[in-house]
Design a protein around this motif. Structure first.
Motif, mmCIF file in Angstrom:
data_model
loop_
_atom_site.group_PDB
_atom_site.id
_atom_site.type_symbol
_atom_site.label_atom_id
_atom_site.label_comp_id
_atom_site.label_asym_id
_atom_site.label_seq_id
_atom_site.Cartn_x
_atom_site.Cartn_y
_atom_site.Cartn_z
ATOM 1 N N LEU A 398 1.113 -1.295 0.008
ATOM 2 C CA LEU A 398 0.034 -0.369 0.092
ATOM 3 C C LEU A 398 0.781 1.663 0.289
ATOM 4 N N ILE A 399 1.871 0.966 0.665
ATOM 5 C CA ILE A 399 2.826 2.311 0.392
ATOM 6 C C ILE A 399 3.552 2.540 -0.465
ATOM 7 N N ASN A 400 4.028 1.911 -1.544
ATOM 8 C CA ASN A 400 4.622 1.695 -2.790
ATOM 9 C C ASN A 400 3.812 2.082 -4.090
ATOM 10 N N ASP A 401 4.349 3.378 -4.772
ATOM 11 C CA ASP A 401 3.480 3.635 -5.446
ATOM 12 C C ASP A 401 2.887 2.979 -7.032
ATOM 13 N N LYS A 402 3.666 1.708 -7.259
ATOM 14 C CA LYS A 402 3.560 0.804 -7.651
ATOM 15 C C LYS A 402 2.258 0.623 -7.556
ATOM 16 N N PHE A 403 1.809 0.387 -6.279
ATOM 17 C CA PHE A 403 0.712 -0.337 -6.057
ATOM 18 C C PHE A 403 -0.653 -0.179 -5.358
ATOM 19 N N THR A 404 -0.466 1.067 -5.070
ATOM 20 C CA THR A 404 -1.501 1.455 -3.916
ATOM 21 C C THR A 404 -2.498 1.414 -5.024
ATOM 22 N N GLU A 405 -2.532 2.216 -5.963
ATOM 23 C CA GLU A 405 -3.992 1.570 -7.188
ATOM 24 C C GLU A 405 -4.540 0.993 -6.976
#
Length: 413
Positions: A398-405
């Motif tokens: 969740l805190i990784n920009d690649k995966f949050t969305e």
């Protein structure tokens, strides 16, 4: 096509049934079998009572017990072919406790499940028949056992084509080889297995596929198939080093992170290292992929290259694949611990090997039946749990920009 070998006793019995009942349809044959089930169960119960008393009816040998037979009781059984009325033998002391059909129990359809359970544990048809004979004093032919195990083929087909979840955080792919007889010769077939971790941290075997060899083309077909079954997104795929496999996976799931299995790389590299240096060599490698930061990883890798330069083949394995080590450090430690190896799916293959080591299989269905039953057993073990430390994995996603969305899109709270 080779003629199927039948047990002569089973053939004679089948002919006797046909001669006696003259069935003209599948329904007629089903009714005939239903009539046979009653005497079948009664015979097995008699065998149990003989064992309990220690003597057979009309035996002339001296009896070691004062307990005697005491007529019969009526019972209506629930079977896979409907209700059947039978007579249950009794003893005077009322100490006879049937194992086949326990007291106050009416549902005997589970005997088929017992056969399936034994088959799932890798027992051969002969072993199953002998086990039933030892317990109940009644033989079941190999053809009958085959018919019972064939009953799961429709279930297997439905499982192989079932809809899958839209998103899997992790997938692990691997192959193992099993021997199948074909046209009077044996061939090694590749069993393709995919294990998935969904966003709830639950494990699921997505499917089993067979092919005469492992190839990137087959893997691409499999990835395309699971996409058609509903999978829209995969975060990580861990795999070994089949040529072209990474490109094939990304062509189907463009946003996936493909991770070469570090354990496979270790195995590939120690081929070039004398056994006397294995322990020190692998210890040096662990400082590379197990480093706390990317900076520490690169520093350890330079030291590794200098320390083991006398084994250029071993070092070259890591030079060519160092990008797969570097990308581990784009993610938190909890994610790295899961994605760095295919051990999770190899553990499934280890479970498969326990039940496939009995020898060559007569056909693909015989193998798939056994593997599917094994998967069902694994599912029972997984049903109440999830991957350890999964909450930390989700936080790091969740805190990784690649995966949050992507997590928020597919996660159902």
């Amino acid at each position: 096509m080779a003629k199927i070998k039948r047990d002569p006793k089973a053939v004679a019995l089948a002919q006797e049934i046909v001669d006696h009942y003259n069935p003209e349809s599948v329904e007629d044959m089903d009714e005939a079998l239903k009539e046979i089930f009653g005497p079948l169960f009664e015979s097995m119960l008699q065998g149990e009572l003989n064992n309990h008393l220690g003597y057979s009816p009309h035996s002339k040998e001296s009896k070691s017990t004062t307990n005697r037979r005491n007529g019969y009781g009526n019972k209506s059984l629930i079977t896979t072919r409907g209700e059947i009325d039978i007579e249950v033998p009794r003893d005077r002391d009322a100490t006879f406790e049937p194992k086949l059909i326990p007291k106050r129990s009416r549902d005997v359809s589970a005997i088929e499940n017992k056969v399936l359970a034994m088959y799932a544990r890798g027992m051969s048809q002969r072993d199953i028949s002998n086990t039933i004979d030892d317990i109940y004093g009644f033989s079941i032919s190999a053809d009958t056992i085959s018919d019972i195990t064939d009953s799961i083929l429709p279930e297997l087909e439905n499982w192989q084509t079932r809809p899958l979840e839209k998103c899997y955080a992790f997938m692990f792919v691997d192959c193992m080889y099993v021997t199948i007889r074909s046209d009077y010769e044996t061939k090694e077939y590749a069993v393709y297995t995919i294990l998935g971790y969904n966003l709830k941290g639950h494990k699921e075997v997505l499917g089993l596929w067979l092919n005469e060899s492992e190839s990137k083309h087959k893997w691409m077909q499999i990835f395309d198939e699971i996409k058609s079954r509903g999978v829209e997104d995969v975060f990580f795929i861990s795999m070994d080093g089949v040529s072209g496999l990474e490109q094939g996976a990304k062509s189907i799931f463009p946003n996936v992170v493909v991770q070469r299995c570090i354990v496979h790389l270790i195995r590939n590299s120690i081929k070039y290292v004398p056994s006397k240096d294995y322990k020190v060599f692998t210890s040096s490698l662990k400082k590379v992929y197990g480093a706390p930061t990317l900076k520490a990883c690169k520093s350890a890798f330079e030291s590794f290259r200098q320390q083991w330069s006398q084994y250029p083949g071993a070092v070259d394995v890591w030079v060519r694949n160092f990008n797969h080590v570097e990308q581990l450090f784009d993610y938190g430690a909890a994610i790295r611990k899961i994605m760095y190896t295919t051990n999770a799916v190899e553990a499934i293959h280890s479970s498969f090997r326990k039940v496939t080591k009995k020898g060559a299989f007569p056909n693909e269905n015989a193998l798939l039946k056994l593997l599917y039953l094994r998967v069902k057993e694994l599912d029972q073990k997984w049903v109440s749990g999830h991957v350890p430390n999964w909450s930390m994995v989700m936080n790091q996603l969740l805190i990784n920009d690649k995966f949050t969305e992507r997590v928020n899109k597919y996660l159902i709270y």
